[in-house]
Design a protein around this motif. Structure first.
Motif, PDB file in Angstrom:
ATOM      1  N   TYR A 219     -38.867 -37.779  13.593  1.00 21.02           N
ATOM      2  CA  TYR A 219     -39.051 -36.544  12.816  1.00 21.02           C
ATOM      3  C   TYR A 219     -38.308 -35.377  13.468  1.00 21.02           C
ATOM      4  O   TYR A 219     -37.544 -34.656  12.809  1.00 21.02           O
ATOM      5  N   LEU A 220     -38.500 -35.191  14.769  1.00 18.86           N
ATOM      6  CA  LEU A 220     -37.799 -34.126  15.473  1.00 18.86           C
ATOM      7  C   LEU A 220     -36.297 -34.364  15.483  1.00 18.86           C
ATOM      8  O   LEU A 220     -35.503 -33.423  15.359  1.00 18.86           O
ATOM      9  N   ARG A 221     -35.921 -35.613  15.645  1.00 15.82           N
ATOM     10  CA  ARG A 221     -34.491 -35.934  15.651  1.00 15.82           C
ATOM     11  C   ARG A 221     -33.815 -35.445  14.386  1.00 15.82           C
ATOM     12  O   ARG A 221     -32.763 -34.794  14.447  1.00 15.82           O
ATOM     13  N   TRP A 222     -34.398 -35.729  13.235  1.00 18.64           N
ATOM     14  CA  TRP A 222     -33.728 -35.381  11.985  1.00 18.64           C
ATOM     15  C   TRP A 222     -33.792 -33.888  11.684  1.00 18.64           C
ATOM     16  O   TRP A 222     -32.867 -33.339  11.076  1.00 18.64           O
ATOM     17  N   LEU A 223     -34.822 -33.224  12.135  1.00 19.21           N
ATOM     18  CA  LEU A 223     -34.849 -31.770  11.973  1.00 19.21           C
ATOM     19  C   LEU A 223     -33.764 -31.109  12.811  1.00 19.21           C
ATOM     20  O   LEU A 223     -33.102 -30.159  12.361  1.00 19.21           O
ATOM     21  N   VAL A 224     -33.543 -31.599  14.018  1.00 19.83           N
ATOM     22  CA  VAL A 224     -32.532 -31.009  14.896  1.00 19.83           C
ATOM     23  C   VAL A 224     -31.126 -31.467  14.511  1.00 19.83           C
ATOM     24  O   VAL A 224     -30.159 -30.706  14.612  1.00 19.83           O
ATOM     25  N   PHE A 225     -30.988 -32.696  14.047  1.00 14.98           N
ATOM     26  CA  PHE A 225     -29.691 -33.225  13.642  1.00 14.98           C
ATOM     27  C   PHE A 225     -29.051 -32.357  12.558  1.00 14.98           C
ATOM     28  O   PHE A 225     -27.825 -32.203  12.513  1.00 14.98           O
ATOM     29  N   TYR A 226     -29.886 -31.789  11.721  1.00 16.81           N
ATOM     30  CA  TYR A 226     -29.350 -30.950  10.644  1.00 16.81           C
ATOM     31  C   TYR A 226     -28.513 -29.800  11.199  1.00 16.81           C
ATOM     32  O   TYR A 226     -27.359 -29.605  10.798  1.00 16.81           O
ATOM     33  N   GLY A 227     -29.079 -29.037  12.126  1.00 21.07           N
ATOM     34  CA  GLY A 227     -28.372 -27.871  12.645  1.00 21.07           C
ATOM     35  C   GLY A 227     -27.333 -28.195  13.693  1.00 21.07           C
ATOM     36  O   GLY A 227     -26.315 -27.505  13.803  1.00 21.07           O
ATOM     37  N   SER A 228     -27.551 -29.254  14.477  1.00 15.01           N
ATOM     38  CA  SER A 228     -26.653 -29.554  15.580  1.00 15.01           C
ATOM     39  C   SER A 228     -25.427 -30.355  15.157  1.00 15.01           C
ATOM     40  O   SER A 228     -24.374 -30.253  15.790  1.00 15.01           O
ATOM     41  N   SER A 229     -25.557 -31.140  14.088  1.00  9.75           N
ATOM     42  CA  SER A 229     -24.455 -32.008  13.680  1.00  9.75           C
ATOM     43  C   SER A 229     -24.016 -31.796  12.229  1.00  9.75           C
ATOM     44  O   SER A 229     -22.841 -31.603  11.946  1.00  9.75           O
ATOM     45  N   PHE A 230     -24.976 -31.823  11.306  1.00 11.49           N
ATOM     46  CA  PHE A 230     -24.622 -31.767   9.893  1.00 11.49           C
ATOM     47  C   PHE A 230     -23.973 -30.444   9.502  1.00 11.49           C
ATOM     48  O   PHE A 230     -22.890 -30.426   8.899  1.00 11.49           O
ATOM     49  N   GLU A 231     -24.609 -29.341   9.834  1.00  4.50           N
ATOM     50  CA  GLU A 231     -24.053 -28.027   9.453  1.00  4.50           C
ATOM     51  C   GLU A 231     -22.663 -27.788  10.051  1.00  4.50           C
ATOM     52  O   GLU A 231     -21.755 -27.375   9.332  1.00  4.50           O
TER      53      GLU A 231
END
Length: 215
Positions: free
Chosen positions: A98-110
């Protein structure tokens, strides 16, 4: 002593902060709304820069705590309202993913989407914060294939963030609508909250446009 959970939410309609508005509604949270008129440049005025020096939305205030950055806001709010069941608790095997995907959004996807939208080459792999756009998309797509939600059968705050984000990035053609993404959007963004947020945002955006035009 009971915790006062009411927050102040700084929001600009039809922006990234719309996902936070959807989350507040999914949580049934108590909040005071502070609308920021981007057309009028309110995000660059001292009053709002005191809230977020970056001049970006969303932001929330809870007591003396100021929280910006979407991932942090989603983590904070979902933990503040545990009874809504949108955040796996510490000790739950799903907490880490859960934390991984919340952080992945801002750190990688954006960052990947921004570089792609501007036609910029990413940094060399050894220095790129996200690797490559194709790697980011493949990683996300593989996770969504497991469905129906990011964490399988459990709907969480991470789905509110990603549903909102993928709706606008695919809508603008920045991210391809793969079969997995299309199925995911059909599952998440058809929730009643998303329609209510879109309708209210459209009204606020029209009011802000009119106010900016009179200024």
């Amino acid at each position: 002593m009971s915790l006062d959970r009411r927050v102040t939410f700084y929001h600009a309609p039809q922006t990234r902060s719309s996902g936070t508005l959807a989350l507040l509604k999914e949580l049934g949270a108590d909040y005071d709304l502070r609308l920021i008129n981007l057309r009028a440049g309110e995000q660059r005025q001292p009053a709002y820069l005191a809230i977020n020096p970056m001049g970006k939305v969303p932001a929330i205030r809870h007591g003396e705590a100021l929280v910006s950055e979407q991932g942090a806001i989603f983590i904070y709010l979902a933990d503040l309202y545990p009874e809504a069941g949108l955040a796996p608790a510490i000790g739950d095997p799903l907490r880490g993913p859960y934390l991984r995907w919340l952080v992945f959004y801002g750190s990688s996807f954006e960052p990947a989407v921004t570089d792609r939208s501007l036609g910029r080459e990413p940094a060399p792999l050894a220095r790129s914060p996200y690797g490559s756009f194709d790697d980011v998309l493949k990683t996300l797509d593989n996770q969504l294939e497991k469905g129906p939600y990011l964490l399988g059968e459990r709907f969480t705050a991470a789905d509110v963030l990603w549903g909102s984000a993928l709706a606008w990035t695919t809508g603008f053609g920045l991210v391809p609508k793969t079969p997995a993404i299309e199925r995911y959007l059909g599952k998440v963004t058809t929730r009643p909250v998303f329609a209510r947020v879109a309708e209210r945002d459209a009204q606020w955006a029209a009011e802000h446009a009119a106010a900016a035009g009179q200024g």
